[in-house]
Design an enzyme around this catalytic site. Structure first.
Site, short mmCIF file in Angstrom:
data_model
loop_
_atom_site.label_atom_id
_atom_site.label_comp_id
_atom_site.label_asym_id
_atom_site.label_seq_id
_atom_site.Cartn_x
_atom_site.Cartn_y
_atom_site.Cartn_z
N ILE A 27 -6.80 -9.80 13.99
CA ILE A 27 -5.78 -10.00 12.99
C ILE A 27 -4.85 -8.86 13.03
CG2 ILE A 27 -7.34 -11.05 11.18
CD1 ILE A 27 -8.23 -8.21 10.15
N ASP A 144 1.28 8.95 6.47
CA ASP A 144 2.10 7.96 6.93
C ASP A 144 2.05 6.91 5.84
OD1 ASP A 144 3.65 6.68 8.92
OD2 ASP A 144 1.65 5.58 9.73
#
Length: 290
Positions: A27, A144
């Site tokens: 994925i 982040d």
């Protein structure tokens, strides 16, 4: 990187099994690993398994990988991705298992649907801020925060449930002297469109308020469909973060925006950390009052 990932994929495909997990399909992938959809042998629940390729499993990489798991697993907030397990196969593949998330990240959502209504932005922003409040309370900063690292899910009758992901750049504000550093403080950390000014000028001074700057930039993107930053390259983007005052979302949209929400977003985007909300918990309270 392609050679490493291809070799790992072939190895995994041949095995089909990683500890108690059966790998079903890839994925996601990147320079430091590959993520697979998997199922636990007994529980049968869908799980995401992140693998560290043997070629990348040097001493420093292993310490970073372990540290990422150890720090993220301390978080129990419902708006943070949950870590289930960590291990190493006999042939040297390191992995950790985490909650499998079926949803859409905010970057893709805005690109497909455009700017979001103010009430929806506030709802998303509050959940993300509450998740960060837990991380900051145990002295962890994400570093982040960006639209691609925040997912929206539907579970039962609950829609737009936020999940904050990818704590790979997480930093402890009270590090153990023996703990491996997760980054070089002299390196620019984070995604340029969402990094705080202090991340550019002196990464050693980055603290939890840098996450709030990034979250403000995410909220701006959700509300307007465009990034707050204007710049055609890394140098111009960094200069904007350090010197340019953001255009109010209402001016960018040329449409009214609730003043309380607009002012709060612009506070998060202040260049001076002391002028921003001083904690994620304070931001949550302000959103509740907005």
């Amino acid at each position: 990187i392609t050679h490493i990932i291809y070799g790992l994929e072939r190895k995994v495909k041949e095995a089909g099994q990683l500890g108690p997990y059966t790998l079903e399909s890839k994925i996601g992938s990147g320079g430091m690993g590959v993520v697979y959809l998997a199922r636990h042998a007994l529980l049968r629940r869908p799980t995401a398994v992140k693998l560290l390729p043997p070629d990348k499993a040097g001493a420093d990489a292993i310490k970073r990988f372990e540290r990422e798991v150890q720090l993220t697993s301390q978080l129990t907030h419902p708006n943070v991705v949950a870590i289930y397990d960590y291990g190493r196969t006999p042939d040297g593949v390191f992995y950790y298992a985490m909650e499998y998330l079926e949803g859409v990240d905010l970057d893709r959502l805005v690109k497909e649907q455009g700017a979001l209504p103010a009430a929806r932005v506030r709802h998303i922003l509050r959940q993300a801020a509450d998740a960060l409040a837990e991380a900051h309370a145990i002295k962890l900063i994400h570093r982040d925060i960006k639209p691609a690292n925040i997912l929206l899910m539907s579970r039962g009758r609950q829609h737009d449930q936020v999940k904050v992901c990818d704590f790979g750049l997480v930093k402890e504000l009270r590090p153990d002297n023996n703990a491996p550093s997760l980054s070089n403080v002299a390196t620019l950390i984070g995604t340029p469109l969402y990094i705080s000014p202090e991340s550019i000028t002196d990464p050693r001074k980055v603290d939890h308020r840098s996450d709030l700057y990034a979250l403000g930039a995410v909220a701006y993107f959700l509300l307007t469909g465009t990034t707050a930053v204007k710049g055609r390259g890394l140098v111009e983007v960094c200069a904007w973060h350090m010197y340019e005052k953001p255009e109010p979302p209402s001016a960018r949209l040329k449409a009214p925006v609730p003043a309380s929400l607009e002012q709060l977003i612009l506070r998060c985007l202040e260049k001076d950390p002391s002028r921003r909300p001083q904690s994620a918990a304070e931001l949550v309270e302000a959103l509740d009052a907005a």
